[in-house]
Design a protein around this motif. Structure first.
Motif, short mmCIF file in Angstrom:
data_model
loop_
_atom_site.label_atom_id
_atom_site.label_comp_id
_atom_site.label_asym_id
_atom_site.label_seq_id
_atom_site.Cartn_x
_atom_site.Cartn_y
_atom_site.Cartn_z
N GLY A 167 -5.92 18.26 -10.48
CA GLY A 167 -5.26 19.44 -11.01
C GLY A 167 -3.75 19.30 -11.06
N THR A 168 -3.20 18.39 -10.27
CA THR A 168 -1.75 18.21 -10.20
C THR A 168 -1.31 16.80 -10.59
N LEU A 169 -2.13 15.80 -10.24
CA LEU A 169 -1.79 14.41 -10.50
C LEU A 169 -2.59 13.86 -11.67
N ASP A 170 -2.00 12.95 -12.41
CA ASP A 170 -2.70 12.22 -13.47
C ASP A 170 -3.19 10.91 -12.86
N LEU A 171 -4.49 10.85 -12.54
CA LEU A 171 -5.02 9.68 -11.85
C LEU A 171 -5.19 8.48 -12.76
N ARG A 172 -4.81 8.62 -14.01
CA ARG A 172 -4.78 7.45 -14.91
C ARG A 172 -3.46 6.69 -14.76
N ARG A 173 -2.51 7.31 -14.09
CA ARG A 173 -1.21 6.70 -13.83
C ARG A 173 -1.08 6.37 -12.34
N PRO A 174 -0.21 5.43 -11.97
CA PRO A 174 -0.11 5.02 -10.57
C PRO A 174 0.19 6.18 -9.62
N VAL A 175 -0.44 6.12 -8.47
CA VAL A 175 -0.29 7.11 -7.41
C VAL A 175 -0.02 6.38 -6.10
N ALA A 176 0.86 6.92 -5.28
CA ALA A 176 1.06 6.40 -3.93
C ALA A 176 0.23 7.24 -2.98
N VAL A 177 -0.74 6.60 -2.31
CA VAL A 177 -1.59 7.28 -1.33
C VAL A 177 -0.96 7.09 0.04
N MET A 178 -0.57 8.19 0.66
CA MET A 178 0.09 8.17 1.96
C MET A 178 -0.94 8.52 3.03
N MET A 179 -1.18 7.62 3.97
CA MET A 179 -2.11 7.88 5.08
C MET A 179 -1.43 7.47 6.38
N LEU A 180 -0.47 8.29 6.79
CA LEU A 180 0.32 7.97 7.98
C LEU A 180 -0.33 8.61 9.20
N GLY A 181 -0.78 7.76 10.12
CA GLY A 181 -1.36 8.24 11.36
C GLY A 181 -2.59 9.10 11.15
N ILE A 182 -3.43 8.75 10.18
CA ILE A 182 -4.64 9.54 9.92
C ILE A 182 -5.92 8.73 10.13
N LEU A 183 -5.91 7.45 9.77
CA LEU A 183 -7.14 6.65 9.93
C LEU A 183 -7.49 6.44 11.40
N ASN A 184 -6.53 6.62 12.29
CA ASN A 184 -6.81 6.49 13.72
C ASN A 184 -7.70 7.62 14.24
N PHE A 185 -7.89 8.66 13.42
CA PHE A 185 -8.81 9.73 13.79
C PHE A 185 -10.20 9.52 13.20
N VAL A 186 -10.36 8.48 12.40
CA VAL A 186 -11.67 8.07 11.90
C VAL A 186 -12.11 6.93 12.81
N LEU A 187 -12.95 7.24 13.77
CA LEU A 187 -13.20 6.30 14.87
C LEU A 187 -13.99 5.08 14.44
N ASP A 188 -14.84 5.22 13.42
CA ASP A 188 -15.63 4.10 12.93
C ASP A 188 -14.82 3.33 11.89
N THR A 189 -14.56 2.05 12.16
CA THR A 189 -13.70 1.27 11.28
C THR A 189 -14.33 1.06 9.91
N ASP A 190 -15.63 0.87 9.83
CA ASP A 190 -16.28 0.73 8.53
C ASP A 190 -16.12 1.99 7.70
N GLU A 191 -16.26 3.15 8.33
CA GLU A 191 -16.06 4.41 7.60
C GLU A 191 -14.62 4.52 7.10
N ALA A 192 -13.67 4.13 7.95
CA ALA A 192 -12.27 4.19 7.55
C ALA A 192 -12.01 3.28 6.35
N ARG A 193 -12.59 2.09 6.37
CA ARG A 193 -12.43 1.17 5.23
C ARG A 193 -13.03 1.78 3.96
N THR A 194 -14.18 2.41 4.08
CA THR A 194 -14.83 3.01 2.92
C THR A 194 -13.97 4.12 2.33
#
Length: 268
Positions: free
Chosen positions: A148-175
């Motif tokens: 609704g706000t971003l055009d996903l056909r154009r480049p996007v910077a995905v910011m995930m600062l200090g968030i994957l450490n709350f996904v305890l399963d590493t395979d899930e985090a990779r997915t």
């Protein structure tokens, strides 16, 4: 003198157990926290005295990365997942200072962050900001809502600062990471920070164990190899995987390392 922080908890917010967003805000010197957050935050600091430096280094890393992406890299779109409570120099403020037409979508599922989301929606006239209430574990929902706000056909910077450490399963985090990056075009970026036990920080392991027993959500550290696996298939920008305090720090490069990896990857 009144106690800092909200006087009453918004609906759905538990004020009887420490929560990461509020404790992090406390370590950054903010005011959006409750007595339980300060008690736990002080206990963690007593066990791991450099935790405040980690919080500040992570925030400074965000600023350096966003300035680079919005400026030199010409990235005009940011998807900030795991936003946390508003602080100084939020993603949209840094991005729109460099590129006034930058568009930023914030994502978090913490009701206290939602209660403060209006502070994240003060966009420049040329750009746009939006807030999505969603869980990082549901990347498809995030992508649908962000359209609704971003055009996903154009480049996007995905910011995930200090968030994957709350996904305890590493395979899930990779997915989660793969799902997000697979949906975005060439030229998109992935920006990560993550706690580790490999960069020093005496007391870090014990502090994490105390956190998991006394606060929410639970957290995990990861090795350099595990962290690097989130960047598979991407071109990692110089200087590679380093302490976030050392990523393109310029004159501040002699500042101490903190026990938090930082890296930026570009999708070929």
């Amino acid at each position: 003198m009144p106690e800092p922080g909200p006087r009453t908890a918004p609906a759905r917010v538990r004020a009887d157990i420490a929560h990461n967003a509020r404790v992090w805000n406390y370590w950054l010197g903010g005011e959006d926290h409750y007595p339980v957050d300060r008690v736990v935050g002080d206990r963690v600091t007593g066990m791991y005295p450099s935790i405040g430096e980690v919080a500040r280094a992570d925030r400074a890393f965000l600023g350096r990365v966003v300035r680079h992406l919005a400026g030199d890299a010409g990235t005009g779109q940011f998807l900030d997942i795991g936003t946390g409570l508003p602080s100084a120099d939020n993603t949209h403020e840094v991005a729109q200072h460099t590129a006034p037409d930058a568009r930023v979508v914030y994502v978090d599922n913490d009701p206290i962050v939602l209660a403060h989301a209006r502070s994240l929606l003060s966009s420049s006239p040329e750009g746009a900001t939006e807030y999505i209430e969603a869980d990082a574990r549901d990347p498809q929902r995030i992508l649908r809502a962000a359209e609704g706000t971003l055009d996903l056909r154009r480049p996007v910077a995905v910011m995930m600062l200090g968030i994957l450490n709350f996904v305890l399963d590493t395979d899930e985090a990779r997915t989660i990471v793969r799902t997000l990056m697979d949906a975005l075009p060439s030229g998109s970026h992935l920006v990560l920070t993550h706690p580790t036990l490999e960069l020093g920080g005496e007391g870090n392991e014990a502090a994490m164990r105390f956190w998991n027993e006394n606060a929410t959500p639970p957290i995990t550290a990861r090795t350099r190899t595990e962290f690097a696996s989130f960047l598979d298939g991407l071109t990692v920008l110089e200087p590679g995987i380093v302490s976030c305090s050392r990523w393109r720090a310029g004159a501040a490069a002699r500042t101490p390392e903190v026990a938090q990896f930082g890296a930026v990857g570009r999708k070929p």
